[in-house]
Design a protein around this motif. Structure first.
Motif, PDB file in Angstrom:
ATOM      1  N   ASP A 115     105.755 -17.453   0.173  1.00 57.04           N
ATOM      2  CA  ASP A 115     106.560 -17.908  -0.963  1.00 57.04           C
ATOM      3  C   ASP A 115     105.698 -18.290  -2.160  1.00 57.04           C
ATOM      4  O   ASP A 115     106.087 -18.089  -3.299  1.00 57.04           O
ATOM      5  CB  ASP A 115     107.367 -19.162  -0.576  1.00 57.04           C
ATOM      6  CG  ASP A 115     108.539 -18.793   0.291  1.00 57.04           C
ATOM      7  OD1 ASP A 115     108.882 -17.591   0.311  1.00 57.04           O
ATOM      8  OD2 ASP A 115     109.099 -19.692   0.948  1.00 57.04           O
ATOM      9  N   SER A 116     104.549 -18.878  -1.862  1.00 57.69           N
ATOM     10  CA  SER A 116     103.736 -19.368  -2.966  1.00 57.69           C
ATOM     11  C   SER A 116     102.649 -18.373  -3.354  1.00 57.69           C
ATOM     12  O   SER A 116     101.825 -18.660  -4.210  1.00 57.69           O
ATOM     13  CB  SER A 116     103.096 -20.707  -2.589  1.00 57.69           C
ATOM     14  OG  SER A 116     102.229 -20.531  -1.496  1.00 57.69           O
ATOM     15  N   PHE A 117     102.651 -17.221  -2.744  1.00 57.54           N
ATOM     16  CA  PHE A 117     101.627 -16.221  -3.081  1.00 57.54           C
ATOM     17  C   PHE A 117     102.128 -15.316  -4.194  1.00 57.54           C
ATOM     18  O   PHE A 117     103.203 -14.727  -4.096  1.00 57.54           O
ATOM     19  CB  PHE A 117     101.269 -15.382  -1.848  1.00 57.54           C
ATOM     20  CG  PHE A 117     100.047 -14.522  -2.039  1.00 57.54           C
ATOM     21  CD1 PHE A 117      98.779 -15.041  -1.857  1.00 57.54           C
ATOM     22  CD2 PHE A 117     100.170 -13.195  -2.435  1.00 57.54           C
ATOM     23  CE1 PHE A 117      97.644 -14.247  -2.058  1.00 57.54           C
ATOM     24  CE2 PHE A 117      99.042 -12.401  -2.635  1.00 57.54           C
ATOM     25  CZ  PHE A 117      97.786 -12.934  -2.440  1.00 57.54           C
ATOM     26  N   VAL A 118     101.361 -15.230  -5.252  1.00 58.80           N
ATOM     27  CA  VAL A 118     101.767 -14.413  -6.393  1.00 58.80           C
ATOM     28  C   VAL A 118     101.224 -12.995  -6.223  1.00 58.80           C
ATOM     29  O   VAL A 118     100.035 -12.802  -6.014  1.00 58.80           O
ATOM     30  CB  VAL A 118     101.234 -15.021  -7.710  1.00 58.80           C
ATOM     31  CG1 VAL A 118     101.530 -14.104  -8.875  1.00 58.80           C
ATOM     32  CG2 VAL A 118     101.819 -16.403  -7.917  1.00 58.80           C
ATOM     33  N   VAL A 119     102.126 -12.020  -6.288  1.00 60.38           N
ATOM     34  CA  VAL A 119     101.715 -10.636  -6.108  1.00 60.38           C
ATOM     35  C   VAL A 119     101.428 -10.014  -7.463  1.00 60.38           C
ATOM     36  O   VAL A 119     102.211 -10.153  -8.404  1.00 60.38           O
ATOM     37  CB  VAL A 119     102.818  -9.834  -5.404  1.00 60.38           C
ATOM     38  CG1 VAL A 119     102.326  -8.436  -5.075  1.00 60.38           C
ATOM     39  CG2 VAL A 119     103.258 -10.546  -4.139  1.00 60.38           C
ATOM     40  N   ALA A 280     100.925 -16.488 -13.638  1.00 57.68           N
ATOM     41  CA  ALA A 280     101.937 -16.712 -12.600  1.00 57.68           C
ATOM     42  C   ALA A 280     101.411 -17.650 -11.518  1.00 57.68           C
ATOM     43  O   ALA A 280     102.161 -18.474 -10.987  1.00 57.68           O
ATOM     44  CB  ALA A 280     102.360 -15.372 -11.992  1.00 57.68           C
ATOM     45  N   ILE A 281     100.140 -17.547 -11.199  1.00 55.62           N
ATOM     46  CA  ILE A 281      99.571 -18.432 -10.176  1.00 55.62           C
ATOM     47  C   ILE A 281      99.561 -19.877 -10.674  1.00 55.62           C
ATOM     48  O   ILE A 281      99.937 -20.795  -9.947  1.00 55.62           O
ATOM     49  CB  ILE A 281      98.154 -17.981  -9.769  1.00 55.62           C
ATOM     50  CG1 ILE A 281      98.222 -16.655  -9.020  1.00 55.62           C
ATOM     51  CG2 ILE A 281      97.486 -19.033  -8.889  1.00 55.62           C
ATOM     52  CD1 ILE A 281      96.880 -16.040  -8.687  1.00 55.62           C
ATOM     53  N   VAL A 282      99.164 -20.056 -11.920  1.00 51.33           N
ATOM     54  CA  VAL A 282      99.149 -21.414 -12.474  1.00 51.33           C
ATOM     55  C   VAL A 282     100.558 -21.998 -12.399  1.00 51.33           C
ATOM     56  O   VAL A 282     100.752 -23.152 -11.995  1.00 51.33           O
ATOM     57  CB  VAL A 282      98.664 -21.408 -13.945  1.00 51.33           C
ATOM     58  CG1 VAL A 282      98.808 -22.784 -14.552  1.00 51.33           C
ATOM     59  CG2 VAL A 282      97.218 -20.960 -14.009  1.00 51.33           C
TER      60      VAL A 282
HETATM   61  P1  ADP Z   1      89.493 -16.978  -0.423  1.00 47.34           P
HETATM   62  O1  ADP Z   1      89.823 -17.258   0.998  1.00 47.34           O
HETATM   63  O2  ADP Z   1      89.656 -15.530  -0.784  1.00 47.34           O
HETATM   64  O3  ADP Z   1      88.160 -17.492  -0.843  1.00 47.34           O
HETATM   65  P2  ADP Z   1      91.716 -18.729  -0.959  1.00 47.34           P
HETATM   66  O4  ADP Z   1      92.757 -18.050  -0.160  1.00 47.34           O
HETATM   67  O5  ADP Z   1      91.116 -19.955  -0.401  1.00 47.34           O
HETATM   68  O6  ADP Z   1      90.546 -17.711  -1.343  1.00 47.34           O
HETATM   69  O7  ADP Z   1      92.310 -19.005  -2.406  1.00 47.34           O
HETATM   70  C1  ADP Z   1      91.786 -19.970  -3.296  1.00 47.34           C
HETATM   71  C2  ADP Z   1      92.933 -20.654  -3.993  1.00 47.34           C
HETATM   72  O8  ADP Z   1      93.595 -19.740  -4.824  1.00 47.34           O
HETATM   73  C3  ADP Z   1      93.978 -21.183  -3.041  1.00 47.34           C
HETATM   74  O9  ADP Z   1      94.482 -22.375  -3.544  1.00 47.34           O
HETATM   75  C4  ADP Z   1      95.050 -20.123  -3.065  1.00 47.34           C
HETATM   76  O10 ADP Z   1      96.333 -20.675  -2.808  1.00 47.34           O
HETATM   77  C5  ADP Z   1      94.963 -19.636  -4.474  1.00 47.34           C
HETATM   78  N1  ADP Z   1      95.386 -18.232  -4.616  1.00 47.34           N
HETATM   79  C6  ADP Z   1      94.610 -17.136  -4.509  1.00 47.34           C
HETATM   80  N2  ADP Z   1      95.323 -16.019  -4.735  1.00 47.34           N
HETATM   81  C7  ADP Z   1      96.577 -16.423  -4.972  1.00 47.34           C
HETATM   82  C8  ADP Z   1      97.799 -15.749  -5.274  1.00 47.34           C
HETATM   83  N3  ADP Z   1      97.845 -14.409  -5.390  1.00 47.34           N
HETATM   84  N4  ADP Z   1      98.910 -16.490  -5.460  1.00 47.34           N
HETATM   85  C9  ADP Z   1      98.856 -17.837  -5.372  1.00 47.34           C
HETATM   86  N5  ADP Z   1      97.755 -18.532  -5.105  1.00 47.34           N
HETATM   87  C10 ADP Z   1      96.619 -17.841  -4.901  1.00 47.34           C
END
Ligand code: ADP
Ligand code: MG
Length: 452
Positions: A115-119, A280-282
């Motif tokens: 849900d919180s992952f932005v594509v 979108a992530i922000v």
């Molecule tokens: P990695 O494991 O690749 O080093 P993380 O999964 O720990 O990176 O991500 C770092 C931060 O960025 C986390 O807080 C994660 O929720 C956020 N983040 C990264 N990509 C996205 C995305 N596409 N949508 C929402 N948040 C993201």
């Protein structure tokens, strides 16, 4: 059972929001008050990952908040549905669906869900494959291997797979661990002479997710053990999900037989997010924290911080802190104060917009805040336009990103500025010289500028 007045929970949450803002999540509103008895406030959290998060990270803060909200010396306890059923001895517990207990050793963040992952274009394949794997473990892509740089969402995706699979496949044996976690279990088992237990455990998961598998590099015995774990699971049609900072072939000191195993399913890559994805992530991060973030602020943050998404999150936390400190709503001014001066440059690195802003500001004797402001006086508007023009020419930022840097302006403003400077340079010798001199200063920052 003493009734807890509803305003207690409200006051408690309000206290947390103003004292531990970084910890608060939007779903805190869904926490239910069960009872207040014998000096303990019992709170029900239905979702296991959230429950574990609260138990792991938030007990002290909730306790403090509960004491502040009630003026009484209280303890706080979080319980899940299972516990609630156990407690309600009168009620028959049969027929009540409760989630299975989470494996104690599995540490998951409730923030990392689909849900919180932005594509965006930069992670579309990895996201789609992750979803497919979570929906049909062992059937979609096996193994599923995702790789990419630091902070680009690999852990987020892996934990999202884990959480979705736990929710949708009742009774499935699922385990998420870091590669170091796997190796620690292995070393402990070796030392304790409990290899049989270790193998029994790790070779019986239906879905095994190992984060940061590149840590296997140079770890001979662990590689050997992982190879056998992998084979057993794979041959039994169990799902394996791995992440790494490099594609399989580029992990140093990894045995060839592992490399080829890792390559035999789907290998997907997550790339640096583009400006739109970052905005979108922000927004998503702000929403998760219940922060009201105006659009121009989201654009500004996304344009200032562009390499690692972790910085975006940090920026929101910082902004929350500033808003509290200054007792003000979050707006662009506050954003600039909170994260405006964060960037620094190192010699020899590609030009940054900050460097361009600095150069323009000292050359024209203007403050950066003026350059980023809405003021339209010619003495500011022209240098600002030159700044945008130079940013376009000397950095790889998009129009939208440049606009974001320059006080949250949109891409059409930037386009207009570039065209205008372009045209004027051809007819205005003086301006042409000025731009040329500025370009020199940007390319060779050691040259003296007029007055600092
Ligand atoms: P990695 O494991 O690749 O080093 P993380 O999964 O720990 O990176 O991500 C770092 C931060 O960025 C986390 O807080 C994660 O929720 C956020 N983040 C990264 N990509 C996205 C995305 N596409 N949508 C929402 N948040 C993201
Ligand atoms: Mg990670």
């Amino acid at each position: 059972m003493p009734v807890v007045e509803p305003h207690v929970m409200e006051a408690l949450l309000a206290y947390l929001r103003s004292n531990c803002a970084h910890m608060c999540r939007h779903w805190f509103n869904e926490i239910e008050v069960i009872e207040l008895s014998q000096g303990t406030l019992t709170l029900l959290v239905k979702e296991q990952v959230r429950l574990k998060y609260l138990q792991r990270c938030c007990v002290d803060q909730f306790t403090e908040a509960a004491q502040a909200a009630t003026g009484r010396l209280l303890a706080v306890e979080f319980i899940g549905e299972n516990k609630q059923v156990e407690r309600a001895e009168d009620k028959a517990s049969t027929g009540v669906f409760t989630q299975p207990e989470l494996d104690e050793e599995m540490i998951l963040s409730p923030d990392y869900t689909f849900d919180s992952f932005v594509v965006g274009p930069d992670n579309r394949l990895a996201h789609a494959a992750s979803l497919a794997v979570a929906q049909k473990p062992g059937k979609a892509y096996n193994p599923f291997f995702v790789h990419g740089g630091v902070g680009l969402g690999k852990t987020h995706l892996l934990q999202a797979i884990c959480q979705m699979a736990m929710r949708t496949h009742n009774g499935m044996r699922i385990f998420y661990t870091s590669c170091n976690g796997f190796m620690n279990h292995f070393m402990e088992a070796v030392q304790a002479g409990q290899m049989a237990d270790f193998r029994h455990r790790f070779r019986n998961f239906d879905l095994l997710i190992v984060d940061d598998i590149h840590d296997l590099s140079k770890r001979g015995p662990s590689q050997e053990e992982f190879f056998h774990t992998f084979n057993t699971l794979y041959q039994a049609g169990r799902q394996i999900v791995l992440s790494s900072d490099a594609p399989p072939n580029e992990i140093p000191d990894l045995e060839e037989r592992l490399t080829s195993r890792f390559n035999c399913g789907l290998v997907a890559n997550v790339e640096r997010p583009c400006y739109e994805t970052r905005v979108a992530i922000v927004r998503s991060k702000a929403q998760m924290r219940n922060v009201d973030l105006p659009d121009d602020c989201a654009a500004y943050i996304a344009s200032r911080l562009d390499s690692n998404i972790r910085e975006l999150e940090g920026a929101i936390t910082k902004l929350q802190g500033f808003a509290l400190l200054e007792q003000s709503a979050i707006d662009l001014e506050l954003c600039k104060k909170a994260i405006g001066e964060q960037e620094s440059s190192t010699p020899g690195s590609p030009t940054t917009i900050q460097e361009i802003l600095n150069t323009i500001s000292s050359y024209y004797g203007l403050r950066i805040t003026d350059l980023l402001s809405k003021r339209r006086h010619k003495s500011i508007a022209l240098p600002r336009q030159i700044g945008m023009y130079l940013a376009r020419k000397h950095t790889r930022f998009s129009l939208g990103e440049i606009g974001g840097y320059f006080g949250g302006r949109d891409h059409t403003t930037v386009m207009h500025a570039i065209r205008s400077i372009d045209t004027r340079r051809t007819g205005d010798r003086h301006l042409d010289d000025e731009v040329r001199r500025l370009e020199e200063l940007i390319v060779h920052p050691s040259l003296p500028t007029s007055g600092e």
